[in-house]
Design a protein around this motif. Structure first.
Motif, PDB file in Angstrom:
ATOM      1  N   ARG A 143      12.535  12.028  -7.297  1.00 27.70           N
ATOM      2  CA  ARG A 143      11.699  11.298  -6.609  1.00 27.70           C
ATOM      3  C   ARG A 143      12.052  10.185  -6.348  1.00 27.70           C
ATOM      4  NH1 ARG A 143       8.994  14.013  -4.090  1.00 27.70           N
ATOM      5  NH2 ARG A 143       7.570  12.064  -4.068  1.00 27.70           N
ATOM      6  N   ALA A 144      13.154   9.446  -6.988  1.00 26.37           N
ATOM      7  CA  ALA A 144      13.727   8.154  -6.665  1.00 26.37           C
ATOM      8  C   ALA A 144      14.231   8.307  -5.084  1.00 26.37           C
ATOM      9  CB  ALA A 144      14.482   7.723  -7.443  1.00 26.37           C
ATOM     10  N   ARG A 145      14.919   9.450  -4.700  1.00 32.40           N
ATOM     11  CA  ARG A 145      15.336   9.717  -3.556  1.00 32.40           C
ATOM     12  C   ARG A 145      14.499   9.754  -2.443  1.00 32.40           C
ATOM     13  NH1 ARG A 145      18.454  13.433  -4.865  1.00 32.40           N
ATOM     14  NH2 ARG A 145      17.031  15.104  -4.508  1.00 32.40           N
ATOM     15  N   ASP A 146      13.539  10.519  -2.701  1.00 41.12           N
ATOM     16  CA  ASP A 146      12.376  10.843  -1.766  1.00 41.12           C
ATOM     17  C   ASP A 146      11.619   9.390  -1.470  1.00 41.12           C
ATOM     18  OD1 ASP A 146      13.137  13.468  -1.963  1.00 41.12           O
ATOM     19  OD2 ASP A 146      11.418  14.047  -3.374  1.00 41.12           O
ATOM     20  N   VAL A 147      11.396   8.577  -2.421  1.00 44.83           N
ATOM     21  CA  VAL A 147      10.604   7.454  -2.154  1.00 44.83           C
ATOM     22  C   VAL A 147      11.374   6.132  -1.894  1.00 44.83           C
ATOM     23  CG1 VAL A 147       8.452   8.558  -3.327  1.00 44.83           C
ATOM     24  CG2 VAL A 147       9.859   6.777  -4.492  1.00 44.83           C
ATOM     25  N   GLY A 148      12.468   6.354  -2.116  1.00 43.00           N
ATOM     26  CA  GLY A 148      13.469   5.341  -1.787  1.00 43.00           C
ATOM     27  C   GLY A 148      13.364   4.181  -0.934  1.00 43.00           C
ATOM     28  N   ASP A 149      12.813   4.572   0.135  1.00 45.40           N
ATOM     29  CA  ASP A 149      12.420   3.497   1.407  1.00 45.40           C
ATOM     30  C   ASP A 149      11.305   2.819   0.962  1.00 45.40           C
ATOM     31  OD1 ASP A 149      10.738   5.900   1.480  1.00 45.40           O
ATOM     32  OD2 ASP A 149      10.357   5.635   3.804  1.00 45.40           O
ATOM     33  N   ARG A 150      10.428   3.273  -0.135  1.00 47.75           N
ATOM     34  CA  ARG A 150       9.288   2.495  -0.200  1.00 47.75           C
ATOM     35  C   ARG A 150       9.039   1.776  -1.598  1.00 47.75           C
ATOM     36  NH1 ARG A 150       5.190   7.174   0.045  1.00 47.75           N
ATOM     37  NH2 ARG A 150       7.295   8.278  -0.110  1.00 47.75           N
ATOM     38  N   LEU A 151       9.885   2.555  -2.546  1.00 44.58           N
ATOM     39  CA  LEU A 151       9.954   2.174  -3.822  1.00 44.58           C
ATOM     40  C   LEU A 151      11.314   2.190  -4.703  1.00 44.58           C
ATOM     41  CD1 LEU A 151       7.484   1.448  -5.934  1.00 44.58           C
ATOM     42  CD2 LEU A 151       7.440   3.895  -6.506  1.00 44.58           C
ATOM     43  N   ARG A 201       0.759  -1.174   0.001  1.00 43.87           N
ATOM     44  CA  ARG A 201       0.078  -0.053  -0.140  1.00 43.87           C
ATOM     45  C   ARG A 201       0.916   1.151  -0.009  1.00 43.87           C
ATOM     46  NH1 ARG A 201      -2.855  -1.310   4.169  1.00 43.87           N
ATOM     47  NH2 ARG A 201      -1.577   0.018   5.644  1.00 43.87           N
ATOM     48  N   GLU A 202       1.953   1.130   0.929  1.00 47.34           N
ATOM     49  CA  GLU A 202       2.826   2.435   0.821  1.00 47.34           C
ATOM     50  C   GLU A 202       3.582   2.631  -0.530  1.00 47.34           C
ATOM     51  OE1 GLU A 202       3.764   4.744   3.639  1.00 47.34           O
ATOM     52  OE2 GLU A 202       1.680   3.964   4.141  1.00 47.34           O
ATOM     53  N   ALA A 203       4.040   1.542  -1.169  1.00 51.53           N
ATOM     54  CA  ALA A 203       4.415   1.502  -2.467  1.00 51.53           C
ATOM     55  C   ALA A 203       3.763   2.095  -3.391  1.00 51.53           C
ATOM     56  CB  ALA A 203       5.259   0.107  -2.731  1.00 51.53           C
ATOM     57  N   ARG A 204       2.486   1.874  -3.417  1.00 50.83           N
ATOM     58  CA  ARG A 204       1.539   2.239  -4.482  1.00 50.83           C
ATOM     59  C   ARG A 204       1.156   3.680  -4.291  1.00 50.83           C
ATOM     60  NH1 ARG A 204      -2.457  -3.110  -4.086  1.00 50.83           N
ATOM     61  NH2 ARG A 204      -1.318  -4.243  -5.967  1.00 50.83           N
ATOM     62  N   ARG A 205       1.210   4.194  -2.838  1.00 45.95           N
ATOM     63  CA  ARG A 205       0.884   5.470  -2.588  1.00 45.95           C
ATOM     64  C   ARG A 205       2.231   6.299  -3.297  1.00 45.95           C
ATOM     65  NH1 ARG A 205       0.266   5.157   2.448  1.00 45.95           N
ATOM     66  NH2 ARG A 205      -2.192   5.246   2.507  1.00 45.95           N
ATOM     67  N   ALA A 206       3.316   5.936  -3.127  1.00 44.64           N
ATOM     68  CA  ALA A 206       4.594   6.387  -3.522  1.00 44.64           C
ATOM     69  C   ALA A 206       4.461   6.450  -5.156  1.00 44.64           C
ATOM     70  CB  ALA A 206       5.958   5.612  -3.354  1.00 44.64           C
TER      71      ALA A 206
END
Length: 252
Positions: A221-229, A169-174
């Motif tokens: 964006r890859a840096r910002d969401v890297g913990d999820r995606l 769910r978190e990854a989809r949000r990212a």
């Protein structure tokens, strides 16, 4: 590149078609499928890059790479309507006839991708920090507390399933956040197949002048969401995802 082994028998005179471009482009120097010489068939202000089809068309790596190399030379010169691997036409006259018949549609298609390239972005789920996820999710926090108080196999399974769903769910949000940032930088987008692991698969039709900005935003964006995606990009590519299927020559 994912390779699916296929085989298609051909008959004498059958042509392998790589793509369609405006008339006046230079013939590709790269050898085509099965090492065949590539030539151009011109008609009605258009030309099709073709070669003699081998006795069997197989999705071998060297032939897939040859297909891409031919398209690479064409796209370096201007807009191209790329064909998927193993598009065949019975003979040159059939292809010329289709170029005449579909001339207006093909010209419109070429103009729609002029000065653009395809960028394909994929995003896969990162297992994530369970402690942080539990801390932020009230339901997960209650389930984790219940499991600690009354541990057992079934309780552990329920918690594990809930955590896995939470991570997805978190990854989809990212993924939605990434799309919201990248879509305005593209002329068009095309959604690809997704699942519980690969939650983002989108192609972007990007103007060549906008490619550096597109890549920079993607990096940010890859840096910002890297913990999820985990994000990856492939391109620039021929504009496969933005060509009308009816542009393909008759045949198979």
């Amino acid at each position: 590149m994912t390779v699916t082994a296929t085989a298609a028998p051909t008959t004498a005179g059958t042509l392998y078609v790589y793509g369609i471009a405006p008339a006046g482009v230079r013939p590709p120097r790269a050898p085509g499928v099965d090492g065949a010489a590539v030539r151009l068939l011109a008609e009605a202000g258009l030309c099709a890059a073709v070669s003699d089809a081998p006795a069997q068309v197989r999705a071998r790596r060297r032939d897939l790479m040859a297909h891409q190399s031919v398209l690479g030379e064409l796209t370096a010169q201007g807009p191209v309507l790329p064909m998927q691997f193993a598009v065949l036409t019975p003979d040159s006259e059939a292809l010329r006839g289709q170029l005449r018949t579909d001339q207006a549609h093909l010209m419109t298609q070429l103009e729609s991708v002029r000065g653009c390239a395809e960028m394909n972005v994929k995003g896969t789920v990162v297992p994530g920090c369970f402690a942080d996820l539990v801390h932020r999710d009230v339901t997960l926090r209650a389930l984790a507390r219940k499991t600690r108080n009354r541990p057992g196999y079934e309780a552990n399974v329920r918690l594990g399933e809930a955590l896995a769903k939470g991570v997805t769910r978190e990854a989809r949000r990212a993924a939605r956040e990434v799309l919201a940032c990248l879509a305005p930088l593209a002329v068009r987008t095309a959604q690809g197949p997704v699942d519980d692991e690969q939650v983002l698969s989108t192609s972007f039709l990007v103007r060549s002048a906008d490619e550096p900005r597109f890549r920079q935003v993607l990096t940010d964006r890859a840096r910002d969401v890297g913990d999820r995606l985990t994000l990856s990009v492939t391109g620039p590519l021929p504009c496969y995802s933005f060509v009308d299927a009816s542009s393909a020559p008759a045949g198979r």
